[in-house]
Design an enzyme around this catalytic site. Structure first.
Site, PDB file in Angstrom:
ATOM      1  N   ASP A   1     -20.775  48.306 -10.950  1.00  0.00           N
ATOM      2  CA  ASP A   1     -20.043  47.925  -9.845  1.00  0.00           C
ATOM      3  C   ASP A   1     -18.592  47.730 -10.514  1.00  0.00           C
ATOM      4  O   ASP A   1     -18.546  47.447 -11.757  1.00  0.00           O
ATOM      5  CB  ASP A   1     -20.043  46.647  -8.891  1.00  0.00           C
ATOM      6  CG  ASP A   1     -22.082  46.836  -8.253  1.00  0.00           C
ATOM      7  OD1 ASP A   1     -21.951  47.992  -8.138  1.00  0.00           O
ATOM      8  OD2 ASP A   1     -22.373  46.116  -8.651  1.00  0.00           O
TER       9      ASP A   1
HETATM   10  N1  URA Z   1     -26.361  45.241 -10.497  1.00  0.00           N
HETATM   11  C1  URA Z   1     -25.416  45.117 -10.186  1.00  0.00           C
HETATM   12  O1  URA Z   1     -25.481  44.735  -9.495  1.00  0.00           O
HETATM   13  N2  URA Z   1     -23.898  45.060  -9.957  1.00  0.00           N
HETATM   14  C2  URA Z   1     -23.796  46.324 -11.385  1.00  0.00           C
HETATM   15  O2  URA Z   1     -23.227  46.469 -11.477  1.00  0.00           O
HETATM   16  C3  URA Z   1     -25.228  46.149 -11.784  1.00  0.00           C
HETATM   17  C4  URA Z   1     -26.295  45.755 -11.822  1.00  0.00           C
END
Ligand code: URA
Length: 229
Positions: A101
């Site tokens: 993310d």
């Molecule tokens: N899980 C998440 O919620 N976000 C990420 O960036 C990676 C794994």
């Protein structure tokens, strides 16, 4: 060599094996002047072309980026935000292995080796990804046990996870899947939403002394280990 034409094309950096299969099905690939089929095999010295342009295997490169907050894991962002590919100026076009993310930091691999990327992302291999989550409140052992056992999310239950509380709302979690926003959704499901998420390890590789925003090329032996996970 000899190898199937899809495998050969994936090794040229054109894309994943699945992506290059679309080129083959579309009749855009020739081997020694004949339109290739999925079963076509390429040997040393063969003339392989896509849309009439010769292609050659490029030497592959895999790098580890310590992703900073705010960078998006896409090749180009219509809103002009910094991208992870823009942070890695390796002289060759690399693509991220999976995604983090925008606000998640930490270990992200980028590669032009389509075979390796597919291997690492295949659910069958269950590559270990370890995150350190700072969450709202202090989850108790009962809540953490729900994460360990597998928890129901709207796209199905999660597989067992290794979970260790570090105290003060900090929890280390290792998962073997890679669904969209999975860790954030898991903590939200136990009532302790994530405040910050940092990926500490991917398939055993850590950022080590790499500062945020910095990257390094993996060594051949690190890449060999990745092929064996
Ligand atoms: N899980 C998440 O919620 N976000 C990420 O960036 C990676 C794994």
């Amino acid at each position: 060599m000899p190898v199937r034409v899809n495998r050969y094309l994936a090794s040229t950096g054109l894309g994943s094996r699945r992506a290059v299969e679309d080129l083959i099905r579309a009749g855009r690939v020739t081997v020694n002047g004949r339109v290739a089929e999925l079963a076509t095999v390429v040997a040393e010295g063969d003339d392989v072309r896509v849309d009439g342009m010769p292609v050659r295997p490029e030497s592959t490169m895999t790098v580890l980026l310590n992703k900073p907050r705010g960078a998006v894991t896409t090749a180009r962002d219509p809103q002009g935000r910094p991208t992870v590919t823009g942070l890695v100026e390796a002289g060759v076009r690399l693509f991220p292995v999976g995604r983090l993310d925008r606000d998640t930091t930490g270990v992200l691999l980028l590669t032009n080796d389509g075979e390796l990327a597919e291997h690492l992302m295949h659910p069958r291999h269950g590559v270990a990804k370890t995150y350190r989550a700072r969450v709202s409140g202090e989850p108790g052992e009962a809540a953490l046990d729900r994460l360990r056992a597998g928890i129901e999310l709207d796209d199905g239950p999660t597989t067992p996870a290794e979970v260790t509380s570090r105290g003060a709302g900090v929890v280390d979690i290792t998962i073997h899947e890679g669904r969209n926003r999975q860790v954030r959704r898991m903590f939200a499901a136990i009532g302790h939403p994530v405040i910050h998420l940092d990926r500490r390890a991917y398939a055993g590789l850590t950022a080590g002394r790499l500062a945020r925003g910095k990257w390094r090329v993996l060594t051949p032996s690190e890449v060999e280990d990745l092929r064996r996970v």
